[in-house]
Design an enzyme around this catalytic site. Structure first.
Site, short mmCIF file in Angstrom:
data_model
loop_
_atom_site.label_atom_id
_atom_site.label_comp_id
_atom_site.label_asym_id
_atom_site.label_seq_id
_atom_site.Cartn_x
_atom_site.Cartn_y
_atom_site.Cartn_z
CD GLU A 241 -2.83 1.18 2.40
OE1 GLU A 241 -2.85 0.23 3.20
OE2 GLU A 241 -3.55 2.19 2.49
NE ARG B 25 2.92 -8.70 10.33
CZ ARG B 25 2.89 -7.55 9.66
NH1 ARG B 25 3.81 -6.64 9.87
NH2 ARG B 25 1.96 -7.30 8.79
CE LYS C 169 3.00 0.07 5.20
NZ LYS C 169 2.45 -0.01 3.86
P1 ATP Z 1 2.63 -2.39 8.23
O1 ATP Z 1 1.85 -3.30 9.11
O2 ATP Z 1 4.07 -2.28 8.59
O3 ATP Z 1 2.01 -1.06 8.03
P2 ATP Z 1 1.47 -3.50 5.92
O4 ATP Z 1 1.29 -4.98 5.96
O5 ATP Z 1 0.27 -2.69 6.17
O6 ATP Z 1 2.69 -3.11 6.84
P3 ATP Z 1 1.65 -3.35 3.08
O7 ATP Z 1 2.15 -2.24 2.26
O8 ATP Z 1 0.22 -3.67 3.03
O9 ATP Z 1 2.10 -3.03 4.57
O10 ATP Z 1 2.52 -4.65 2.83
C1 ATP Z 1 2.90 -5.13 1.59
C2 ATP Z 1 3.29 -6.56 1.70
O11 ATP Z 1 4.38 -6.71 2.61
C3 ATP Z 1 2.17 -7.42 2.22
O12 ATP Z 1 2.09 -8.59 1.44
C4 ATP Z 1 2.56 -7.72 3.64
O13 ATP Z 1 2.07 -8.95 4.03
C5 ATP Z 1 4.09 -7.70 3.57
N1 ATP Z 1 4.67 -7.35 4.85
C6 ATP Z 1 4.44 -6.24 5.59
N2 ATP Z 1 5.11 -6.28 6.75
C7 ATP Z 1 5.79 -7.45 6.77
C8 ATP Z 1 6.67 -8.10 7.70
N3 ATP Z 1 6.99 -7.53 8.86
N4 ATP Z 1 7.18 -9.30 7.36
C9 ATP Z 1 6.88 -9.86 6.19
N5 ATP Z 1 6.06 -9.33 5.28
C10 ATP Z 1 5.51 -8.13 5.54
MG MG Z 2 -1.44 -3.58 4.66
#
Ligand code: ATP
Ligand code: MG
Length: 545
Positions: free
Chosen positions: A31, A255, A265
């Site tokens: 995102e 994760r 984030k």
């Molecule tokens: P955050 O929780 O840090 O805001 P998010 O999951 O909302 O992260 P996205 O931009 O939606 O952020 O994530 C893009 C991809 O990265 C998704 O497929 C998500 O599952 C993966 N991802 C995000 N954080 C992690 C992590 N700590 N370990 C592994 N994969 C991750």
């Molecule tokens: Mg997300």
């Protein structure tokens, strides 16, 4: 020996063997609401790595369904970071490009009696959803006719209604054991400007509705996400089943969590906004741009992702593993220089005052092709304050009164006298050198200790940012009661010092961090100038206990 496959590789391998797919397609779906962090790097390496291993491809898809928090600044940084990590996407897509298709599919669901417009407030919807132990209550609007729903949904799109006044919901089961299946919301009204679609839309699809269908539109075979989405999988499959579209499959892995690190984030954004760090690319940040500025290499991050592997259960990885991977890489590739951080003056009384000598050690003993450098030796040197002790403990092999030590790449010296100021602080050490001990001349004489040094009149002054972990607490997901994550900020995570470097450092042209011998790896900061060189500490030579 047959290679051990991880559980995702196992699944893909079986899907190919069974003929289910000829080739696979994965995607990385960020995102664009922030900068990528090391957790994303893990996901990138996993998605791209899996496809590469099995001869498939990977799409980069921006999951840009929430206009309020998203921005093209983030889109650009994400593309830059993925490329920097060393991956090429097959296609660059945006969920917002699918808005029309998603809208049409929503109309199909309405036509099939599988979606309805609900006028309840958000609060009512929440209350009527029930709890895990109590069934929900059907909305009074649940049985609207297909025609009425189609009209209302069209009017929602046309901008007839204010934010929050209506939503489109799937009609599934208000007593479903999985709360997410209790008539989930598909669309909400948000009158906001979108960074790509502008003001074309005032209804926006929810994550669950947009994500799976975007996978399906792109014909993603394996849609890999983190564990918390496993409860979303029935809904993911429900849409595919009801819409009769390409059957992408969702798989979950744990994760990445790291000790001494926060990754959400929202929290990273707060660190930036509250000026606790200098920006998203502050070298203490776990963001990819922060790690890059700190001196991490793409190779080290890919190696780390491989070492961590894929787990099916949440765990927390030691930050020292990440640092170890970095050292492994830099040790092979970094040029070496001598830099004195906390100098004390050393004079060699039997070395002529106007004499100088040039030693030419290898830039990198691990890579002789890297060439050599010139290091100038003279009568007055700086050595590290910590490399001298007036009253040393046993086994102190560095310089001490009456003791001998080798100055790296050059002579053996002997400490003859210690000069102090009126307060008893050591201001200078007087030594003699052994002219016979010159490397390459005569027989090699060994002494126990070797220390680094720079020539006082040839040394260049540089600024060094000594970085340490941003948080003091090992498990940042397990805070003491009443505390918030910012209570654990390490107040010494940045110390700026002056240091004295051998001249050749300033001519270094390598693109990666260099080694300050006996100390650690350091990289020229992006704000460094020839007049005012600034280096960032990347990582020490040894792991911190
Ligand atoms: P955050 O929780 O840090 O805001 P998010 O999951 O909302 O992260 P996205 O931009 O939606 O952020 O994530 C893009 C991809 O990265 C998704 O497929 C998500 O599952 C993966 N991802 C995000 N954080 C992690 C992590 N700590 N370990 C592994 N994969 C991750
Ligand atoms: Mg997300």
């Amino acid at each position: 020996m047959e290679e051990q496959l991880n559980f995702l590789e196992e699944i893909v391998s079986n899907d190919i063997k069974s003929g289910k797919y000829k080739s696979i397609l994965t995607r990385f779906p960020p995102e664009p609401n922030g900068y990528l962090h090391i957790g994303h790097a893990k996901s990138i390496c996993l998605n791209f790595g899996l496809a590469k291993k099995f001869g498939g491809a990977t799409n980069l898809r921006f999951d840009d369904t929430n206009p309020v928090k998203e921005d093209t600044e983030y889109v650009d940084s994400i593309k830059n970071d993925v490329k920097w990590l060393g991956f090429n996407w097959a296609n660059e897509y945006y969920a917002s490009d699918y808005f029309e298709q998603l809208y049409n599919w929503a109309c199909d669901l309405i036509r099939n009696g599988l979606a309805y417009v609900d006028d309840q407030t958000q609060e009512q919807i929440r209350l009527n959803r029930g709890t895990v132990n109590r069934a929900g209550i059907d909305s009074p609007y649940r049985d609207r006719s297909v025609e009425e729903n189609l009209t209302l949904f069209q009017e929602m799109r046309d901008g007839k209604y204010p934010d929050g006044s209506k939503v489109l919901r799937a009609k599934i089961d208000m007593s479903h054991p999985n709360m997410l299946m209790r008539d989930p919301i598909l669309y909400r009204i948000i009158h906001a400007h979108h960074h790509r679609t502008g003001d074309d839309w005032c209804i926006y699809p929810m994550y669950d509705y947009a994500h799976g269908q975007s996978d399906s539109i792109e014909k993603i075979t394996h849609s890999i996400c983190t564990l918390e989405f496993d409860v979303h999988r029935p809904l993911y499959d429900w849409f595919i089943d009801k819409l009769q579209i390409f059957p992408s499959k969702q798989y979950e892995f744990a994760r990445l969590n790291l000790t001494y690190t926060v990754m959400s984030k929202r929290k990273l954004l707060q660190l930036v906004n509250d000026k606790i760090v200098s920006g998203w690319d502050d070298p203490r940040m776990p963001t990819i741009c922060g790690l890059r500025r700190r001196g991490y290499t793409p190779e080290s991050l890919r190696y780390f992702a491989e070492k961590v592997g894929v787990a099916k259960r949440d765990n927390i990885i030691d930050l020292s593993l990440l640092e170890w991977c970095l050292r492994e890489d830099l040790n092979k590739r970094s040029n070496r220089y001598m830099v004195v951080m906390d100098p004390i003056k050393l004079t060699i009384s039997n070395y002529p005052e106007d004499q100088k000598e040039v030693f030419t050690p290898n830039l990198n003993p691990e890579d002789l092709d890297a060439g050599k450098r010139d290091v100038i030796f003279s009568r007055q040197l700086f050595i590290e304050r910590a490399d001298f002790m007036e009253e040393p403990p046993k086994k102190f092999f560095r310089l001490k009164p009456g003791g001998e030590v080798r100055l790296k790449y050059s002579y053996i010296i002997k400490c003859e006298e210690v000069i102090k100021d009126e307060n008893g602080n050591i201001t200078e050490i007087i030594c003699t050198y052994d002219p016979e001990s010159k490397p390459g001349v005569g027989e090699w004489r060994s002494v126990k200790g070797t220390i680094h040094w720079v020539s006082v009149s040839h040394a260049k002054e540089i600024d060094v940012n000594l970085y340490d972990r941003l948080f003091d607490k090992e498990d940042m997901d397990d805070l003491e009661e009443g505390k918030v994550y910012t209570d654990y900020i390490n107040q010494n995570s940045l110390v700026r010092v002056k240091a004295y470097a051998e001249e050749a450092l300033l001519d270094d042209r390598s693109q990666i961090a260099v080694q300050f011998e006996r100390n650690g790896y350091f990289i020229k900061d992006i704000e460094s100038t020839p007049e005012k060189p600034v280096y960032n500490k990347t990582v020490g030579l040894k792991s911190k206990q």
